[in-house]
Design an enzyme around this catalytic site. Structure first.
Site, PDB file in Angstrom:
ATOM      1  N   LYS A 108       0.810  -1.216   0.000  1.00 10.67           N
ATOM      2  CA  LYS A 108       0.000   0.000   0.000  1.00 10.67           C
ATOM      3  C   LYS A 108       0.848   1.273   0.000  1.00 10.67           C
ATOM      4  CE  LYS A 108      -4.392  -1.752   1.738  1.00 10.67           C
ATOM      5  NZ  LYS A 108      -5.380  -1.746   2.819  1.00 10.67           N
ATOM      6  N   ARG A 121      -3.609  -9.903   5.106  1.00 11.86           N
ATOM      7  CA  ARG A 121      -4.100 -10.009   3.725  1.00 11.86           C
ATOM      8  C   ARG A 121      -2.987  -9.492   2.814  1.00 11.86           C
ATOM      9  NH1 ARG A 121      -6.526  -6.652  -0.032  1.00 11.86           N
ATOM     10  NH2 ARG A 121      -8.122  -7.601  -1.375  1.00 11.86           N
TER      11      ARG A 121
END
Length: 268
Positions: free
Chosen positions: A214, A248
């Site tokens: 991210k 995740r």
């Protein structure tokens, strides 16, 4: 916690949710797995490398993404759910915030619903999950970064997601929480979220951490999306040490090794 046909020891272990985006525009791997052959080969590879759950997404939720209709999302994910279920023995999560997509997915074999809006986007989502007695992951999210007291507000807003679930009849042992790194937060807020992950344990539910590749990592390291493995691994280690039950991630093998090493040190 039971997800699909598998029991997860969410108090003592950290498990891997492998990401399978069947989309043309996801921020990291858009277009790589959105035909059936590539999706199944990638699934096989992730299972071989140690994925414990597969998270299938039919709509990109990256910043600036183009929303797709519920029907298009259904048409993307249902064939993949059915194909994976017929070939592999792995619990399937579906990453959606639309109640009708969740219902069709659960009808066709999905085991968990991963809602990035924590039941707050679609009022039909919570009743659908309750109807099928399915586990769900509820993520903290909002469409702005306005807080009076960031940590206090974030925890209170996450508790609101739990309250919606409870009112709909979703059982405690079906709820996972996600602090929502990268959603409704500035770069600095994302770092503070990571530093305060242990506070989510006080809400009383297993925590899933989703940081893989991210922007927080890109900004911290000044690296493009395809060079953020090490940064992701650092967040995984912190997540394990602060009690997260799931991570995740895109890069299964590397995260599996980091989890195994960290758990060995912690005596788990």
């Amino acid at each position: 916690m039971k997800i699909g046909n598998r029991e997860f020891d969410v108090k003592n272990k950290t498990y891997i949710m492998g990401i399978l985006n069947v989309t043309p525009d996801s921020f990291s791997d858009g277009g790589k797995w959105n035909d059936m052959d590539h999706a199944l080969k990638h699934t096989e590879a992730m299972i071989a490398e140690g994925a414990d759950i597969l998270d299938i997404g039919g709509e990109s939720t990256r910043p600036g993404h183009t929303p797709v209709s519920a029907q298009e999302e259904i048409e993307r994910v249902l064939p993949v759910i059915e194909a994976v279920k017929s070939r592999f023995d792995i619990p399937i999560s579906v990453d959606t915030y639309k109640g009708c997509v969740a219902e069709e997915s659960l009808k066709h074999g999905a085991d968990l619903i991963n809602d990035i809006w924590g039941l707050k986007y679609d009022p039909e989502m919570a009743p659908v999950i309750a109807k099928y007695q399915a586990p769900c992951c509820l993520m903290h999210n909002k469409d702005n970064t306005d807080y009076n007291n960031f940590i206090v507000d974030m925890l209170a807003e996450t508790q609101e997601c739990v309250n919606i679930a409870k009112r709909a009849g979703i059982a405690d042992d079906k709820i996972i929480l996600d602090p929502g790194v990268g959603f409704g937060k500035t770069y600095e807020m994302n770092l503070r979220t990571m530093d305060n992950l242990e506070l989510f344990q006080k809400l009383g539910y297993p925590v899933l951490l989703g940081t893989s590749r991210k922007s927080m990592i890109g900004l911290a390291l000044d690296l493009p999306v395809d060079q953020r493995v090490e940064g992701t691994l650092a967040t995984t280690v912190i997540g394990i040490m602060k009690g997260c039950a799931f991570v995740r991630v895109h890069d299964i093998k590397e995260n599996k090794r980091v989890i195994k090493m960290t758990e060995a040190i912690l005596g788990r």
